[in-house]
Design an enzyme around this catalytic site. Structure first.
Site, PDB file in Angstrom:
ATOM      1  N   ASP A   1      64.563  68.346  36.166  1.00  0.00           N
ATOM      2  CA  ASP A   1      64.340  69.629  35.809  1.00  0.00           C
ATOM      3  C   ASP A   1      63.105  68.798  34.801  1.00  0.00           C
ATOM      4  OD1 ASP A   1      65.151  72.641  34.818  1.00  0.00           O
ATOM      5  OD2 ASP A   1      63.062  71.972  33.639  1.00  0.00           O
TER       6      ASP A   1
ATOM      7  N   SER B   1      61.612  75.426  30.319  1.00  0.00           N
ATOM      8  CA  SER B   1      62.827  75.857  29.973  1.00  0.00           C
ATOM      9  C   SER B   1      63.488  74.568  28.962  1.00  0.00           C
ATOM     10  CB  SER B   1      64.241  74.706  30.752  1.00  0.00           C
ATOM     11  OG  SER B   1      63.895  73.642  30.985  1.00  0.00           O
TER      12      SER B   1
ATOM     13  N   ILE C   1      59.990  67.273  40.232  1.00  0.00           N
ATOM     14  CA  ILE C   1      60.264  66.804  41.697  1.00  0.00           C
ATOM     15  C   ILE C   1      58.925  66.046  41.978  1.00  0.00           C
ATOM     16  CG2 ILE C   1      61.495  69.526  42.228  1.00  0.00           C
ATOM     17  CD1 ILE C   1      58.980  70.456  43.241  1.00  0.00           C
TER      18      ILE C   1
ATOM     19  N   LEU D   1      56.445  77.471  39.168  1.00  0.00           N
ATOM     20  CA  LEU D   1      56.402  77.868  38.786  1.00  0.00           C
ATOM     21  C   LEU D   1      56.984  79.411  38.982  1.00  0.00           C
ATOM     22  CD1 LEU D   1      53.352  75.576  38.012  1.00  0.00           C
ATOM     23  CD2 LEU D   1      55.421  76.269  37.243  1.00  0.00           C
TER      24      LEU D   1
ATOM     25  N   SER E   1      62.020  84.817  47.473  1.00  0.00           N
ATOM     26  CA  SER E   1      61.622  85.874  46.935  1.00  0.00           C
ATOM     27  C   SER E   1      61.347  87.256  47.883  1.00  0.00           C
ATOM     28  CB  SER E   1      60.763  85.571  45.693  1.00  0.00           C
ATOM     29  OG  SER E   1      60.204  86.696  45.099  1.00  0.00           O
TER      30      SER E   1
ATOM     31  N   TYR F   1      51.359  83.361  43.557  1.00  0.00           N
ATOM     32  CA  TYR F   1      53.233  82.685  43.663  1.00  0.00           C
ATOM     33  C   TYR F   1      53.476  83.421  44.988  1.00  0.00           C
ATOM     34  CZ  TYR F   1      57.836  83.540  42.445  1.00  0.00           C
ATOM     35  OH  TYR F   1      59.327  83.744  42.661  1.00  0.00           O
TER      36      TYR F   1
ATOM     37  N   LYS G   1      55.548  80.810  48.682  1.00  0.00           N
ATOM     38  CA  LYS G   1      56.808  81.046  49.213  1.00  0.00           C
ATOM     39  C   LYS G   1      56.492  80.977  50.081  1.00  0.00           C
ATOM     40  CE  LYS G   1      59.296  80.617  45.153  1.00  0.00           C
ATOM     41  NZ  LYS G   1      59.804  78.993  44.257  1.00  0.00           N
TER      42      LYS G   1
ATOM     43  N   PHE H   1      66.020  89.299  45.080  1.00  0.00           N
ATOM     44  CA  PHE H   1      65.573  90.217  44.905  1.00  0.00           C
ATOM     45  C   PHE H   1      65.137  90.316  43.482  1.00  0.00           C
ATOM     46  CE2 PHE H   1      64.455  92.981  48.194  1.00  0.00           C
ATOM     47  CZ  PHE H   1      64.786  92.358  49.085  1.00  0.00           C
TER      48      PHE H   1
HETATM   49  P1  NAD Z   1      62.903  79.501  35.742  1.00  0.00           P
HETATM   50  O1  NAD Z   1      61.182  78.980  35.321  1.00  0.00           O
HETATM   51  O2  NAD Z   1      63.792  79.242  34.576  1.00  0.00           O
HETATM   52  O3  NAD Z   1      63.548  77.832  36.421  1.00  0.00           O
HETATM   53  C1  NAD Z   1      62.693  77.510  36.851  1.00  0.00           C
HETATM   54  C2  NAD Z   1      62.849  75.579  36.426  1.00  0.00           C
HETATM   55  O4  NAD Z   1      62.193  74.723  36.747  1.00  0.00           O
HETATM   56  C3  NAD Z   1      62.756  75.873  34.981  1.00  0.00           C
HETATM   57  O5  NAD Z   1      63.526  75.321  33.663  1.00  0.00           O
HETATM   58  C4  NAD Z   1      62.167  74.422  35.294  1.00  0.00           C
HETATM   59  O6  NAD Z   1      61.039  73.978  33.686  1.00  0.00           O
HETATM   60  C5  NAD Z   1      62.023  73.686  36.123  1.00  0.00           C
HETATM   61  N1  NAD Z   1      60.639  73.255  37.051  1.00  0.00           N
HETATM   62  C6  NAD Z   1      59.085  73.647  37.044  1.00  0.00           C
HETATM   63  N2  NAD Z   1      58.126  72.681  37.687  1.00  0.00           N
HETATM   64  C7  NAD Z   1      59.088  71.875  38.090  1.00  0.00           C
HETATM   65  C8  NAD Z   1      58.559  70.265  38.427  1.00  0.00           C
HETATM   66  N3  NAD Z   1      57.527  70.369  39.531  1.00  0.00           N
HETATM   67  N4  NAD Z   1      59.628  69.640  38.347  1.00  0.00           N
HETATM   68  C9  NAD Z   1      60.847  70.332  37.933  1.00  0.00           C
HETATM   69  N5  NAD Z   1      61.010  70.929  37.344  1.00  0.00           N
HETATM   70  C10 NAD Z   1      60.293  72.339  37.383  1.00  0.00           C
HETATM   71  O7  NAD Z   1      62.987  80.435  36.651  1.00  0.00           O
HETATM   72  P2  NAD Z   1      64.096  80.884  37.702  1.00  0.00           P
HETATM   73  O8  NAD Z   1      63.825  82.580  36.772  1.00  0.00           O
HETATM   74  O9  NAD Z   1      65.140  80.370  37.777  1.00  0.00           O
HETATM   75  O10 NAD Z   1      63.812  81.197  39.512  1.00  0.00           O
HETATM   76  C11 NAD Z   1      63.710  80.016  40.052  1.00  0.00           C
HETATM   77  C12 NAD Z   1      63.231  80.153  41.069  1.00  0.00           C
HETATM   78  O11 NAD Z   1      63.763  80.943  41.885  1.00  0.00           O
HETATM   79  C13 NAD Z   1      62.196  79.691  41.043  1.00  0.00           C
HETATM   80  O12 NAD Z   1      61.230  79.034  42.788  1.00  0.00           O
HETATM   81  C14 NAD Z   1      61.524  80.942  41.133  1.00  0.00           C
HETATM   82  O13 NAD Z   1      59.968  80.869  41.872  1.00  0.00           O
HETATM   83  C15 NAD Z   1      62.577  81.837  42.446  1.00  0.00           C
HETATM   84  N6  NAD Z   1      62.310  83.274  41.846  1.00  0.00           N
HETATM   85  C16 NAD Z   1      63.122  83.796  41.059  1.00  0.00           C
HETATM   86  C17 NAD Z   1      63.255  85.382  40.929  1.00  0.00           C
HETATM   87  C18 NAD Z   1      63.112  85.596  39.340  1.00  0.00           C
HETATM   88  O14 NAD Z   1      62.573  86.915  38.711  1.00  0.00           O
HETATM   89  N7  NAD Z   1      63.764  85.117  38.356  1.00  0.00           N
HETATM   90  C19 NAD Z   1      63.271  85.889  41.302  1.00  0.00           C
HETATM   91  C20 NAD Z   1      63.046  85.249  42.856  1.00  0.00           C
HETATM   92  C21 NAD Z   1      62.542  83.958  42.860  1.00  0.00           C
HETATM   93  C1  UD1 Z   2      58.160  91.040  39.853  1.00  0.00           C
HETATM   94  C2  UD1 Z   2      56.616  90.046  40.640  1.00  0.00           C
HETATM   95  C3  UD1 Z   2      57.599  89.863  42.051  1.00  0.00           C
HETATM   96  C4  UD1 Z   2      58.206  89.027  41.538  1.00  0.00           C
HETATM   97  C5  UD1 Z   2      59.439  89.842  41.366  1.00  0.00           C
HETATM   98  C6  UD1 Z   2      60.991  89.115  41.057  1.00  0.00           C
HETATM   99  C7  UD1 Z   2      55.036  91.476  40.315  1.00  0.00           C
HETATM  100  C8  UD1 Z   2      53.568  91.343  40.219  1.00  0.00           C
HETATM  101  N1  UD1 Z   2      55.985  90.493  40.078  1.00  0.00           N
HETATM  102  O1  UD1 Z   2      58.596  92.380  40.956  1.00  0.00           O
HETATM  103  O2  UD1 Z   2      56.590  88.736  43.061  1.00  0.00           O
HETATM  104  O3  UD1 Z   2      59.500  88.719  42.701  1.00  0.00           O
HETATM  105  O4  UD1 Z   2      59.613  90.227  39.342  1.00  0.00           O
HETATM  106  O5  UD1 Z   2      61.963  89.178  39.903  1.00  0.00           O
HETATM  107  O6  UD1 Z   2      55.239  90.829  38.720  1.00  0.00           O
HETATM  108  N2  UD1 Z   2      57.686  97.163  34.856  1.00  0.00           N
HETATM  109  C9  UD1 Z   2      57.305  98.317  33.764  1.00  0.00           C
HETATM  110  N3  UD1 Z   2      56.785  97.970  32.120  1.00  0.00           N
HETATM  111  C10 UD1 Z   2      57.155  96.130  32.382  1.00  0.00           C
HETATM  112  C11 UD1 Z   2      57.698  95.247  33.755  1.00  0.00           C
HETATM  113  C12 UD1 Z   2      58.127  96.005  34.425  1.00  0.00           C
HETATM  114  O7  UD1 Z   2      56.875  99.604  33.611  1.00  0.00           O
HETATM  115  O8  UD1 Z   2      56.941  95.745  31.023  1.00  0.00           O
HETATM  116  C13 UD1 Z   2      58.160  97.814  35.873  1.00  0.00           C
HETATM  117  C14 UD1 Z   2      57.761  97.678  37.230  1.00  0.00           C
HETATM  118  O9  UD1 Z   2      56.174  98.587  37.318  1.00  0.00           O
HETATM  119  C15 UD1 Z   2      58.651  97.882  38.276  1.00  0.00           C
HETATM  120  C16 UD1 Z   2      60.087  97.554  37.754  1.00  0.00           C
HETATM  121  O10 UD1 Z   2      59.389  97.153  36.129  1.00  0.00           O
HETATM  122  O11 UD1 Z   2      58.634  99.055  38.597  1.00  0.00           O
HETATM  123  C17 UD1 Z   2      60.194  95.525  38.039  1.00  0.00           C
HETATM  124  O12 UD1 Z   2      59.343  94.757  37.067  1.00  0.00           O
HETATM  125  P1  UD1 Z   2      58.881  93.463  37.605  1.00  0.00           P
HETATM  126  O13 UD1 Z   2      61.024  92.872  36.422  1.00  0.00           O
HETATM  127  O14 UD1 Z   2      57.558  92.679  36.755  1.00  0.00           O
HETATM  128  O15 UD1 Z   2      60.017  92.876  38.571  1.00  0.00           O
HETATM  129  P2  UD1 Z   2      58.804  92.898  39.937  1.00  0.00           P
HETATM  130  O16 UD1 Z   2      57.826  94.281  39.694  1.00  0.00           O
HETATM  131  O17 UD1 Z   2      59.732  93.618  40.857  1.00  0.00           O
END
Ligand code: NAD
Ligand code: UD1
Length: 338
Positions: free
Chosen positions: A31, A36, A59, A83, A124, A149, A153, A178
């Protein structure tokens, strides 16, 4: 069995490390601390009563990858690093493609050079864009993404599918998450967004703990049960277990394995606010505001393929997601320390 966990100090990666060790795997974390803090390591130790091996690095650093693969007998890679802020990706598209797309290519090229042909990739539900059907199945069309973003993906998914066509020995697992929320039940690990949270649950949690005054509810005129947006929220511990299930059931099988990781249930913004109020014992202040550009009305998964193939299904509901988030947020109102 050793598993390289890129992004393993992040939100989902750190919870997955806990479940990996519980399941008998040895995570090796890489990482770069972009999103983080090193404080995560001591919290992991408190939960696990053992050290987690980690490298602070990127990475895209091929030499570092080569030395990690030389030092450890890695059998599979779980690739979380990347990211993830949608709004930021619109402002900084090149950084997103560089980190998420090029970073994955560098990782996979070095895996190939080291003879490691098993990767589990954090995809995602964003790859479905505004979905053509609900519930969303793995066969639902992908690609109509609405921001860099989401496109990053989708691009990685397509690159990895092409890799499998070129070399069918690879095991490629694409896990389409999700909406991950919740925290480790100990209250020692959780989501620690830097700056103003973009996502609903961390924002509500910061209002509950007094760091922010009120939640802006983005629109109450959607064609949904109460007019607010509906999503499939999944507890991060369930999500972590989904990775263990993928390791156990498909990571040693050649092929492209695609799974939705969701609960199959939709929850509205106002339902989430009410559940969090119950969890923290006081009302969450909110105001109805304009819709957020790019938001969809509703989406939830059909998680039946993961249940059939991976023997995995989500165990926790909104009550656990909110209670566990509140435990983490009230224990650590300012998140991890450096
Ligand atoms: P996060 O930002 O908490 O974790 C990602 C980690 O990767 C961080 O600790 C960051 O420091 C590290 N990182 C970023 N770029 C790097 C690099 N180039 N080399 C090494 N480390 C690097 O995010 P998360 O919520 O834990 O998400 C993890 C994965 O899941 C991501 O790929 C994200 O796109 C995907 N994802 C997250 C969500 C969500 O809502 N949290 C939803 C769908 C998909
Ligand atoms: C967001 C990302 C999506 C990502 C997903 C994963 C956007 C536009 N989309 O989706 O690409 O894969 O997170 O976690 O950012 N809401 C409020 N007030 C707030 C924040 C959110 O009302 O301050 C509502 C939003 O309108 C939505 C719901 O809460 O209806 C969930 O929002 P959020 O947690 O941002 O997730 P996604 O929109 O599903």
């Amino acid at each position: 069995m050793k598993v390289l966990v890129t992004g393993g100090l992040g939100y989902i990666g750190s919870h997955t490390c806990v479940q990996l060790i519980a399941a008998g795997y040895t995570p090796v974390v890489l990482d770069n601390l972009h999103n983080s803090k090193l404080g995560v390591v001591s919290h992991l130790k408190k939960i696990l009563d053992q050290d987690v091996q980690y490298y602070v690095g990127d990475i895209r650093d091929r030499q570092l990858l080569q030395s990690i693969f030389a030092e450890h007998d890695i059998k599979a890679v779980i690739h979380f690093a990347g990211l993830k802020a949608v709004g930021e990706s619109v402002e900084k598209p090149l950084e997103y493609y560089e980190n998420n797309v090029y970073g994955t290519l560098a990782l996979v090229q070095e895996m190939k050079a080291a003879g490691i042909k098993s990767i589990i990739f954090s995809s995602s539900a964003t790859v479905y864009g505004d979905p053509e059907e609900i519930p969303i199945r793995e066969t639902t069309a992908t690609g109509a993404t609405t921001n860099p973003y989401g496109r990053s993906k989708y691009m990685v998914e397509e690159c990895l599918k092409d890799l499998h066509i070129a070399d069918p020995d690879w095991s490629i697992t694409l896990l389409r998450y999700f909406n991950p929320v919740g925290s480790h039940p100990s209250g020692l690990l959780g989501e620690d967004p830097q700056g103003i949270p973009n996502n609903l649950m961390p924002f509500i949690a910061q209002v509950a703990v007094g760091r922010r005054e009120q939640l802006a509810v983005f629109g109450n005129d959607y064609p949904t049960k109460d007019g607010t947006g509906v999503r499939d929220y999944i507890h991060v511990m369930d999500l972590a277990d989904g990775h263990i299930a993928a390791l156990q059931h498909v990571s040693d099988k050649a092929g492209v394995h695609i799974y939705n990781l969701g609960t199959g249930t939709g929850t509205s913004v106002l339902e989430m606010v009410a559940a969090f109020s119950d969890a923290c014992g006081h009302p969450i202040k909110y105001q109805i505001c304009e819709r957020r550009p790019g938001d969809i009305a509703e989406c939830w998964a059909d998680p039946s393929k993961a249940k059939a193939d991976l023997k995995w299904q989500a165990q926790y509901g909104i009550a656990e997601m909110t209670a566990d988030t509140w435990r983490w947020q009230s224990n650590y109102p300012n998140g991890f320390s450096d």
